[in-house]
Write a protein that holds these residues in place. Sequence first.
Motif, PDB file in Angstrom:
ATOM      1  N   HIS A 257     -66.442  16.542 119.535  1.00  0.00           N
ATOM      2  CA  HIS A 257     -65.744  15.337 119.064  1.00  0.00           C
ATOM      3  C   HIS A 257     -64.670  15.786 118.073  1.00  0.00           C
ATOM      4  CE1 HIS A 257     -65.222  11.102 118.202  1.00  0.00           C
ATOM      5  NE2 HIS A 257     -65.180  11.400 116.915  1.00  0.00           N
ATOM      6  N   VAL A 258     -63.457  15.313 118.277  1.00  0.00           N
ATOM      7  CA  VAL A 258     -62.347  15.777 117.434  1.00  0.00           C
ATOM      8  C   VAL A 258     -62.013  14.734 116.364  1.00  0.00           C
ATOM      9  CG1 VAL A 258     -59.956  16.592 117.434  1.00  0.00           C
ATOM     10  CG2 VAL A 258     -61.439  17.074 119.390  1.00  0.00           C
ATOM     11  N   PHE A 259     -62.095  15.147 115.103  1.00  0.00           N
ATOM     12  CA  PHE A 259     -61.663  14.318 113.981  1.00  0.00           C
ATOM     13  C   PHE A 259     -60.245  14.762 113.605  1.00  0.00           C
ATOM     14  CE2 PHE A 259     -66.251  14.307 113.621  1.00  0.00           C
ATOM     15  CZ  PHE A 259     -66.533  12.992 113.314  1.00  0.00           C
ATOM     16  N   THR A 260     -59.637  14.070 112.632  1.00  0.00           N
ATOM     17  CA  THR A 260     -58.287  14.461 112.229  1.00  0.00           C
ATOM     18  C   THR A 260     -58.278  15.870 111.648  1.00  0.00           C
ATOM     19  OG1 THR A 260     -58.272  12.206 111.422  1.00  0.00           O
ATOM     20  CG2 THR A 260     -56.245  13.455 111.134  1.00  0.00           C
ATOM     21  N   HIS A 261     -59.296  16.203 110.840  1.00  0.00           N
ATOM     22  CA  HIS A 261     -59.250  17.479 110.127  1.00  0.00           C
ATOM     23  C   HIS A 261     -60.210  18.555 110.632  1.00  0.00           C
ATOM     24  CE1 HIS A 261     -56.524  15.575 107.459  1.00  0.00           C
ATOM     25  NE2 HIS A 261     -57.405  14.637 107.164  1.00  0.00           N
ATOM     26  N   PHE A 262     -61.082  18.208 111.533  1.00  0.00           N
ATOM     27  CA  PHE A 262     -61.964  19.241 112.093  1.00  0.00           C
ATOM     28  C   PHE A 262     -62.538  18.804 113.438  1.00  0.00           C
ATOM     29  CE2 PHE A 262     -64.874  16.503 109.816  1.00  0.00           C
ATOM     30  CZ  PHE A 262     -66.051  16.532 110.542  1.00  0.00           C
ATOM     31  N   LYS A 263     -63.144  19.795 114.116  1.00  0.00           N
ATOM     32  CA  LYS A 263     -63.801  19.495 115.391  1.00  0.00           C
ATOM     33  C   LYS A 263     -65.295  19.614 115.179  1.00  0.00           C
ATOM     34  CE  LYS A 263     -60.453  21.598 118.479  1.00  0.00           C
ATOM     35  NZ  LYS A 263     -60.256  22.754 119.341  1.00  0.00           N
ATOM     36  N   LEU A 264     -66.037  18.712 115.755  1.00  0.00           N
ATOM     37  CA  LEU A 264     -67.488  18.781 115.619  1.00  0.00           C
ATOM     38  C   LEU A 264     -68.079  19.089 116.990  1.00  0.00           C
ATOM     39  CD1 LEU A 264     -69.863  18.356 113.639  1.00  0.00           C
ATOM     40  CD2 LEU A 264     -69.975  15.996 114.435  1.00  0.00           C
ATOM     41  N   SER A 265     -68.746  20.241 117.053  1.00  0.00           N
ATOM     42  CA  SER A 265     -69.382  20.617 118.301  1.00  0.00           C
ATOM     43  C   SER A 265     -70.817  20.055 118.263  1.00  0.00           C
ATOM     44  CB  SER A 265     -69.335  22.140 118.396  1.00  0.00           C
ATOM     45  OG  SER A 265     -70.189  22.550 119.378  1.00  0.00           O
TER      46      SER A 265
END
Length: 347
Positions: free
Chosen positions: A288-296
Amino acid sequence: MKTFSSRLIRWQKEFGRHDLPWQGESAYRVWLSEIMLQQTQVTTVIPYYLRFIQSFPDVATLAAATEEQVLAHWSGLGYYARGRNLHKAAQRIVSEYGGEFPATYEHLLELPGIGRSTAAAISALARHECRAILDGNVKRVLARYLGIDGWTGERKVEESLWEHAERLLPARDIAVYTQALMDMGATVCTRSRPRCANCPVNADCVAFSSQRVEQLPAPRPRKRVPEREATFLLLKHGSEIMLEKRPASGIWGGLWCTPQVEAEGEGNYLLQNGMEILQRREMAAFTHVFTHFKLSIRPVLLELARKPVRLQQQGCIWLEVGEALGAAIPSPVRQLLLTLQASQRIS
Ligand code: SF4
């Protein structure tokens, strides 16, 4: 040659969008649409907007709702701070302005979640007040039309764009002009493959005449987006799954999520909460992609022998999957529940 604004106004009347559900509506509805349209496309926004208006037809109804109800209507739109701010602002409008939408641009700016461009859009579209908007689409149109170099998020570039946006304002027809700018950015001067041949201002567009349409505006300077990992625990008992409420601030603040642990934390979590597992199954991982990081995200489905008493006391809830899908949940949890529903048909 006619001015930039007069050409846009004329174009909007003939070719612009005239059937958006918030057009010609009250300041409340224009405000709602403006907040929903931040970071989100019109086609995605329309069904959310219509559902929202049906449940909260005016600012008083919105203020009287719980944050939970508001976020449930926002579920899937992302950027949940927008929904929380909308709710807070509605409550302030009721407590400080007796439920009447603030009459001035300056008062609008004091409300949570309303910045300069949003306040201007409400003032121009709902009140025909001469104010300049400058959202992402308008920045792109102006950067190209005027041939402005640099990334539009950079302070100096943005200040220059604001000056131009104000200079180009028309003496009348401000609502049509504002809508024209929005329509131009969404349908003609689009991010990729703009339709310059059909553009009402192509005769003196700097980017078009200098063949720099593809280069303007300059992209955001590249930064490596950090990646994080998390294990999502889908705790299931019978046909119900467990959700816990996220803290009010931070990512997905106030939303219901599956418990989230670090990569190695699953065993500890189960032990600490005295959970007896009947069955364990890893589901397909996704990002899942947030504005400031990606969460695997690594989801694990755990079938429990019984509901843990301690967790029930800590504000967790057990819901049927179908019911959980109607709660205030973020997109990745929705995605997981839909997968679960499809594979097990347990709702
Ligand atoms: Fe945008 Fe092309 Fe129109 Fe210039 S001519 S404003 S680049 S659509």
